[in-house]
Motif scaffolding. Structure first.
Motif, mmCIF file in Angstrom:
data_model
loop_
_atom_site.group_PDB
_atom_site.id
_atom_site.type_symbol
_atom_site.label_atom_id
_atom_site.label_comp_id
_atom_site.label_asym_id
_atom_site.label_seq_id
_atom_site.Cartn_x
_atom_site.Cartn_y
_atom_site.Cartn_z
ATOM 1 N N GLU A 1 3.506 9.607 -10.979
ATOM 2 C CA GLU A 1 2.072 9.930 -10.332
ATOM 3 C C GLU A 1 1.619 8.580 -9.761
ATOM 4 O O GLU A 1 1.023 8.591 -8.841
ATOM 5 C CB GLU A 1 0.936 10.129 -11.401
ATOM 6 N N LEU B 1 3.201 8.323 -6.588
ATOM 7 C CA LEU B 1 2.426 8.851 -5.507
ATOM 8 C C LEU B 1 1.050 8.175 -5.005
ATOM 9 O O LEU B 1 0.547 8.159 -3.795
ATOM 10 C CB LEU B 1 1.958 10.266 -6.041
ATOM 11 N N LYS B 2 0.438 7.601 -5.995
ATOM 12 C CA LYS B 2 -0.880 6.843 -5.772
ATOM 13 C C LYS B 2 -0.743 5.754 -4.893
ATOM 14 O O LYS B 2 -1.550 5.476 -4.085
ATOM 15 C CB LYS B 2 -1.488 6.596 -7.230
ATOM 16 N N VAL C 1 -0.458 6.986 -1.344
ATOM 17 C CA VAL C 1 -1.863 7.290 -1.051
ATOM 18 C C VAL C 1 -2.692 6.153 -0.549
ATOM 19 O O VAL C 1 -3.506 5.994 0.591
ATOM 20 C CB VAL C 1 -2.549 8.203 -2.019
ATOM 21 N N ASN D 1 -4.155 5.339 3.048
ATOM 22 C CA ASN D 1 -5.789 4.970 3.369
ATOM 23 C C ASN D 1 -5.928 3.762 4.089
ATOM 24 O O ASN D 1 -6.721 3.870 5.084
ATOM 25 C CB ASN D 1 -6.194 5.159 2.009
ATOM 26 N N ASN E 1 -8.690 9.986 2.674
ATOM 27 C CA ASN E 1 -8.099 11.277 2.352
ATOM 28 C C ASN E 1 -6.721 11.448 2.656
ATOM 29 O O ASN E 1 -6.014 12.229 3.019
ATOM 30 C CB ASN E 1 -8.963 12.666 2.944
ATOM 31 N N GLU F 1 -4.488 11.640 0.414
ATOM 32 C CA GLU F 1 -3.609 12.586 -0.359
ATOM 33 C C GLU F 1 -3.250 13.803 0.558
ATOM 34 O O GLU F 1 -2.440 14.503 0.190
ATOM 35 C CB GLU F 1 -4.434 12.955 -1.744
ATOM 36 N N GLU F 2 -3.880 14.103 1.618
ATOM 37 C CA GLU F 2 -3.437 15.126 2.500
ATOM 38 C C GLU F 2 -2.123 15.021 3.302
ATOM 39 O O GLU F 2 -1.525 15.969 3.725
ATOM 40 C CB GLU F 2 -4.605 15.105 3.550
ATOM 41 N N GLY G 1 2.630 13.503 -0.667
ATOM 42 C CA GLY G 1 2.633 14.619 -1.698
ATOM 43 C C GLY G 1 4.120 14.908 -2.233
ATOM 44 O O GLY G 1 5.056 14.208 -1.920
#
Length: 404
Positions: free
Chosen positions: A324, A327-328, A331, A335, A342, A344-345, A348
């Motif tokens: 996780e 992934l963060k 993201v 950004n 957003n 995270e769109e 993934g």
């Protein structure tokens, strides 16, 4: 009077016979003709350029293999009436009639949890009404309710003519020779015992080859990391479009697609739902994606450019899930780089798993010369079975290349 007993030239199987007039009538019906505009393999042509074949090709190929399988069984003394032959060919011809645009990629996206087989049954029943009950037996076979279960096994099982056609066809059009199976040999080994489909024991190596070919096709083609990503992004595009429409954003789209972007509840399909669905195809979705490449919503336009201009994000495949935290971090970078909130769109993790052969779900039975039956895994002659009874899972993470 029109001659309906046609012969179709197919690049995979050669000449395909249409031995019953109703088969021709169904093929000519608008519901079936729509399959010409539904890709067999979604966006796979972005990875394998030759994969431009459609559900129409596949349905005809599967019908042809059903005819050959029944001819083989009749030669071995299995009684198959003309009505049964006709029904089995109709059932396999129509098995994919409920597929929406880009086949499996958008399954459940347009009409909630309406799986393509659920829509197929609905459309079969409508056709049956139109053709005054001539599809009664075909529907019975398709649903597995006919007392001679080998017919349903030929339509849907671990050794059905559907799989045999798509493996050979997809192998042909992608150019991936590992997926090519000797369907003629497999069909020649088919037999029936106690109304169930069995394979003559001497055909065991052809069956093992078929199962391994399927395994290779999944990992080399269908679950290829970019192919899996393309399919996922297609779903993301429709998800984003539906979200924007729900926020009262007026998205430009062909009317039939717009209908499904706006409507959310499909407990019972209405006449209008069915009319719209049977008019919807790949062209509608592709046209919308093309227009949306210039949409002011950054995420939607970015995802659409991925498909139209083949600007795929960076992807990494692993046998273990990514953390996780990893992934963060991605993201946050997204950004920061694109000045959005957003990210995270666009980042993934997706996964794909495969069990090459399920020993519990419709196992494949072999039959020796004495008429004794035994499961494939119980054969003392099997060589490759050990590598097919365990599921394999892969994880794919993706993020925009700009943040590298």
């Amino acid at each position: 009077m029109q001659n309906k007993l046609k012969i179709i030239n197919d690049p995979v199987h050669g000449f395909i016979k249409i031995p019953h007039e109703i088969l021709f009538d169904i093929i000519e019906h608008p519901y079936f003709q729509r399959l010409r505009r539904i890709s067999q393999t979604g966006l796979l042509s972005l990875i394998f350029p030759g994969a431009k074949h459609t559900r129409f090709h596949h349905a005809l190929g599967a019908m042809n293999l059903m005819f050959k399988a029944l001819e083989t069984l009749k030669l071995k003394g299995v009684k198959v009436s003309k009505e049964e032959e006709k029904a089995a060919m109709l059932a396999i011809l129509l098995h994919d009639i409920g597929h929406g645009p880009f086949s499996h990629a958008l399954e459940n996206m347009l009409m909630d949890d309406w799986h393509h087989e659920k829509i197929s049954i609905l459309l079969m029943n409508r056709l049956n009404k139109e053709f005054k009950g001539k599809l009664d037996l075909a529907i019975e076979m398709f649903q597995g309710k006919y007392h001679r279960s080998f017919f349903n096994q030929l339509i849907s099982s671990q050794l059905d003519v559907d799989r045999m056609d798509y493996l050979k066809r997809d192998s042909f059009y992608t150019g991936v020779s590992e997926g090519s199976v000797n369907v003629e040999r497999i069909i020649s080994m088919m037999n029936v015992s106690d109304e169930k489909l069995v394979i003559d024991a001497k055909g065991i190596y052809s069956i093992e080859n078929y199962l391994t070919a399927r395994m290779f096709m999944y990992w080399q083609v269908y679950y290829h990391k970019t192919a899996a990503l393309a399919e996922h992004i297609l779903v993301q595009i429709l998800n984003r479009a539906k979200y924007l429409v729900s926020q009262n954003v007026d998205l430009e789209a062909p009317s039939n697609l717009k209908y499904f972007l706006v409507k959310n509840k499909f407990d019972e399909a209405t006449e209008e739902d069915i009319r719209r669905f049977t008019m919807l195809d790949d062209m509608d979705v592709f046209q919308a994606i093309k227009v949306w490449t210039e949409n002011e919503d950054f995420v939607l336009s970015k995802l659409c450019r991925t498909v139209i201009y083949r600007e795929f994000p960076k992807s990494i495949i692993s046998s273990k899930p990514f953390s996780e935290d990893f992934l963060k971090q991605k993201v946050e970078k997204v950004n920061q780089y694109f000045k959005i909130e957003n990210g995270e769109e666009l980042v993934g993790q997706i996964s794909r798993s495969l069990l090459p052969y399920d020993t519990e779900k419709q196992p494949i039975y072999l039959m020796d010369k004495t008429g004794s039956k035994f499961k494939l895994e119980e054969s003392e002659n099997q060589i490759l079975f050990g590598c097919m009874e365990n599921a394999t899972k892969k994880y794919i993470i993706y993020f925009p290349r700009e943040i590298l």
